[in-house]
Design an enzyme around this catalytic site. Structure first.
Site, PDB file in Angstrom:
ATOM      1  N   GLU A 202      26.719  17.610  29.678  1.00 14.33           N
ATOM      2  CA  GLU A 202      25.392  17.889  29.125  1.00 14.33           C
ATOM      3  C   GLU A 202      24.808  16.661  28.420  1.00 14.33           C
ATOM      4  O   GLU A 202      25.498  15.938  27.718  1.00 14.33           O
ATOM      5  CB  GLU A 202      25.458  19.060  28.153  1.00 14.33           C
TER       6      GLU A 202
ATOM      7  N   ARG B 271      20.119  35.939  26.164  1.00 10.33           N
ATOM      8  CA  ARG B 271      19.879  36.993  27.162  1.00 10.33           C
ATOM      9  C   ARG B 271      20.790  38.183  26.924  1.00 10.33           C
ATOM     10  O   ARG B 271      20.413  39.338  27.184  1.00 10.33           O
ATOM     11  CB  ARG B 271      20.109  36.420  28.573  1.00 10.33           C
TER      12      ARG B 271
ATOM     13  N   CYS C  75      26.666  27.955  23.881  1.00 10.78           N
ATOM     14  CA  CYS C  75      27.061  26.609  24.311  1.00 10.78           C
ATOM     15  C   CYS C  75      26.068  25.573  23.800  1.00 10.78           C
ATOM     16  O   CYS C  75      26.453  24.547  23.214  1.00 10.78           O
ATOM     17  CB  CYS C  75      27.163  26.544  25.828  1.00 10.78           C
TER      18      CYS C  75
ATOM     19  N   HIS D  33      30.259  21.602  30.529  1.00 16.64           N
ATOM     20  CA  HIS D  33      30.309  22.954  31.082  1.00 16.64           C
ATOM     21  C   HIS D  33      31.253  22.969  32.276  1.00 16.64           C
ATOM     22  O   HIS D  33      31.260  22.037  33.091  1.00 16.64           O
ATOM     23  CB  HIS D  33      28.922  23.400  31.548  1.00 16.64           C
TER      24      HIS D  33
END
Length: 214
Positions: free
Chosen positions: A78, A88, A141, A165
């Protein structure tokens, strides 16, 4: 040199999290650096507190957080974290923030201070797929990367921080769509090891081929 590597506990109905399974399998020393391996809860508030506690306890030179990205076909390094919590699904404590800042006094975004491109290059050189990612999402994350970089900017000068990830493990995709990608645990461990070696070396590359067009 001291390196803190964290991985999350299972979430979202999964019985295992490949992130922490891979972190546990990393060597205790790597290229002369001490590797401290710790678990983070998949919960916004508790992960922030736990991460800060580990940083205070260990005083590492580098922190690399590792998380699961179900559906991704390869390891992703990342590049950036944003000051946004937008969940979500509820976290493991039942919290489900929507459009909330992670830190009221934090910047809108922080960029990884690890050599992202060199880490991708190192993983690829080990014969494994890897790419730079420009979004860590808005779940825990992203929060972990954001909090690591925020704390580096505010409380731990000199600390370098980043996030990787990893895909599902093969056992996790049983019962999911037949095309759901996964990666065996040894390959994930090998990928993290190569990425860590590049992070410890601390030398960035200018190779544009490791970027993406998204």
């Amino acid at each position: 040199m001291k390196v803190l590597v964290t991985g999350f506990d299972p979430f979202g109905g999964e019985r295992v999290n490949p992130a922490y399974e891979a972190v546990k399998a990393l060597p205790d020393t790597l290229d002369g650096a001490q590797i401290d391996k710790r678990e983070l809860p998949t919960a916004f508030a508790r992960s922030a507190a736990a991460l800060e506690g580990y940083l205070c306890e260990l005083q590492p030179d580098i922190v690399l957080c590792v998380g699961q990205a179900g559906g991704t076909p390869a390891v992703r390094v990342e590049r950036v974290a944003i000051n946004l919590a937008d969940a979500r699904i509820p976290d493991n404590d039942g919290a489900q923030p929507l459009d909330e800042p992670l830190r009221a006094d934090g910047d809108a975004a922080y960029f990884s201070t690890l050599p992202v491109r060199a880490m991708v290059q190192a993983v690829r050189a080990a014969g494994l797929p890897c790419s730079v990612s420009y979004t860590a999402g808005t779940y825990v994350c992203n929060a972990a990367l954001y909090n690591a970089l925020y704390l580096a900017a505010k409380r731990f000068p000199g600390l370098r921080a980043g996030f990787v990830h990893v895909p599902y493990l093969p056992a996790q995709v049983a019962g999911k769509d037949a095309l759901t990608p996964c990666m065996p645990l040894p390959a994930i461990v090998q990928s993290l090891t190569a990425a860590l070696q590049a992070a410890i070396a601390g030398v960035e590359t200018s190779d544009p081929a490791v970027g993406t067009l998204q």
